[in-house]
Design a protein around this motif. Sequence first.
Motif, PDB file in Angstrom:
ATOM      1  N   PRO A 186      68.530 -10.844  60.306  1.00 43.73           N
ATOM      2  CA  PRO A 186      68.605 -12.259  59.934  1.00 43.73           C
ATOM      3  C   PRO A 186      69.803 -12.460  59.010  1.00 43.73           C
ATOM      4  CG  PRO A 186      67.107 -11.159  58.467  1.00 43.73           C
ATOM      5  CD  PRO A 186      67.669 -10.086  59.391  1.00 43.73           C
ATOM      6  N   VAL A 188      71.597 -12.053  55.643  1.00 43.51           N
ATOM      7  CA  VAL A 188      71.422 -11.008  54.633  1.00 43.51           C
ATOM      8  C   VAL A 188      72.409 -11.235  53.487  1.00 43.51           C
ATOM      9  CG1 VAL A 188      71.404  -8.513  54.204  1.00 43.51           C
ATOM     10  CG2 VAL A 188      70.667  -9.395  56.428  1.00 43.51           C
ATOM     11  N   TYR A 211      67.820 -12.446  53.166  1.00 43.16           N
ATOM     12  CA  TYR A 211      67.100 -11.240  52.776  1.00 43.16           C
ATOM     13  C   TYR A 211      68.034 -10.269  52.061  1.00 43.16           C
ATOM     14  CZ  TYR A 211      63.445 -12.926  55.891  1.00 43.16           C
ATOM     15  OH  TYR A 211      62.478 -13.692  56.486  1.00 43.16           O
ATOM     16  N   VAL A 234      64.065  -7.999  61.931  1.00 45.10           N
ATOM     17  CA  VAL A 234      63.984  -8.160  60.485  1.00 45.10           C
ATOM     18  C   VAL A 234      64.021  -9.652  60.172  1.00 45.10           C
ATOM     19  CG1 VAL A 234      65.011  -7.603  58.257  1.00 45.10           C
ATOM     20  CG2 VAL A 234      65.194  -5.973  60.156  1.00 45.10           C
ATOM     21  N   GLY A 235      62.948 -10.175  59.621  1.00 40.61           N
ATOM     22  CA  GLY A 235      62.929 -11.573  59.214  1.00 40.61           C
ATOM     23  C   GLY A 235      62.369 -12.510  60.254  1.00 40.61           C
ATOM     24  N   SER A 237      63.080 -15.606  60.755  1.00 37.64           N
ATOM     25  CA  SER A 237      64.075 -16.461  61.389  1.00 37.64           C
ATOM     26  C   SER A 237      64.666 -15.797  62.623  1.00 37.64           C
ATOM     27  CB  SER A 237      65.193 -16.798  60.392  1.00 37.64           C
ATOM     28  OG  SER A 237      65.802 -15.615  59.895  1.00 37.64           O
ATOM     29  N   THR A 238      64.769 -14.465  62.601  1.00 38.14           N
ATOM     30  CA  THR A 238      65.298 -13.740  63.754  1.00 38.14           C
ATOM     31  C   THR A 238      64.386 -13.902  64.959  1.00 38.14           C
ATOM     32  OG1 THR A 238      66.130 -12.109  62.181  1.00 38.14           O
ATOM     33  CG2 THR A 238      66.196 -11.503  64.502  1.00 38.14           C
ATOM     34  N   LYS A 301      65.307 -12.832  49.731  1.00 36.88           N
ATOM     35  CA  LYS A 301      63.933 -12.315  49.792  1.00 36.88           C
ATOM     36  C   LYS A 301      63.945 -10.795  49.751  1.00 36.88           C
ATOM     37  CE  LYS A 301      62.327 -16.179  52.670  1.00 36.88           C
ATOM     38  NZ  LYS A 301      61.315 -16.721  51.748  1.00 36.88           N
ATOM     39  N   SER A 304      59.761  -8.534  53.979  1.00 37.05           N
ATOM     40  CA  SER A 304      59.796  -9.105  55.322  1.00 37.05           C
ATOM     41  C   SER A 304      58.537  -8.707  56.081  1.00 37.05           C
ATOM     42  CB  SER A 304      61.037  -8.623  56.090  1.00 37.05           C
ATOM     43  OG  SER A 304      60.968  -9.025  57.444  1.00 37.05           O
ATOM     44  N   GLN A 306      57.719  -9.708  58.897  1.00 39.04           N
ATOM     45  CA  GLN A 306      58.082  -9.561  60.302  1.00 39.04           C
ATOM     46  C   GLN A 306      58.536  -8.136  60.608  1.00 39.04           C
ATOM     47  OE1 GLN A 306      59.341 -12.003  58.297  1.00 39.04           O
ATOM     48  NE2 GLN A 306      57.877 -13.544  58.962  1.00 39.04           N
ATOM     49  N   GLY A 326      58.412 -17.824  60.261  1.00 42.16           N
ATOM     50  CA  GLY A 326      59.769 -18.113  60.686  1.00 42.16           C
ATOM     51  C   GLY A 326      59.939 -19.511  61.281  1.00 42.16           C
TER      52      GLY A 326
END
Length: 334
Positions: A186, A188, A211, A234-235, A237-238, A301, A304, A306, A326
Amino acid sequence: MQQGRVVVVTGASGGIGRAAARAFGERGDRVALLARGEKGLKAAAEEVEQAGGEALPVPVDMADHAAVEAAAEKVEGTFGPIDVWVNDAFTSVFARFTDVEPEEFRRVTAVTYLGYVNGTRTALNRMLPRDRGAIVQVGSALAYRGIPLQSAYCGAKHAIQGFTEALRCELLNDKSNVHVTMVQMPGVNTPQFDWVLSRLPRRAQPVPPIYQPEIPARAIVYAADHPRRREYWVGGSTVATLIANKFAPGLLDRYLARTGVKSQQTTQPRDPDQPANLWVPADDPEGQDFGAHGRFDHKAKARSPQLWASQHHGLLGALAVAAATGLGALARNR
């Protein structure tokens, strides 16, 4: 979990690569750090050794295949056979496509895409005869979904995705014990937003949520230990991007057209003297060490859910968590 392995990390002088190299060092691994910036490499090597590993900094431009081969020879001559190869090196340009010069677009592609190809080929040259090894490709949500102001980078990440899928099929066909996996990132908190060539009027920033680089670093180490899974996310949003692009690409086009330019810039004007690492590293002897973190510690953040779901429950688990987090974040940013 194996320890004391020989690990190569490209792009190891800053950002995610720097954090990953340190994470491998914490396991007691012997870590070869490949990047162009000698000042950043020296500092990264010190961090790996302070963490408990052994470090070998090797200055190299990943766009130069012969130089990458020579670097691998040096690594194996010093540490022994390479067990894990992590491709992370990249460069980019923050600008509208029409503001990116052809030679600049070519350079981004040569480093960010062909650098992965060169690294993968070099790793396979050594791993396939031994029939063991793991290759970790550091990807991005942008491997699935292009966004404005990053056309060259998005094109390279899409290319890496397709290249890796093709290679994985070939390795499976050959019943090889060499495995390749991807870790999709995501936004970073890395220094790239202050050292990538930018023609934006305001300072660049990652698309929220952001993140800390230690989260991707943990994902990379986990992927190196469990490379049979094709991807890790990772994340939220991804994963949310993956879902939206799959089921509502036209809607996502319009959403990104409306929000994508503004969300990648702060309210502060860009520093006209900001370094650019497209042609020369920003952390060379005349520059500075940028480290792993960017300037977004106040909003990045440190956890995670996710990633945990992706590690333990695969895509379905990550999708379930993303549905609760997300997608909600995506809606709030509208």
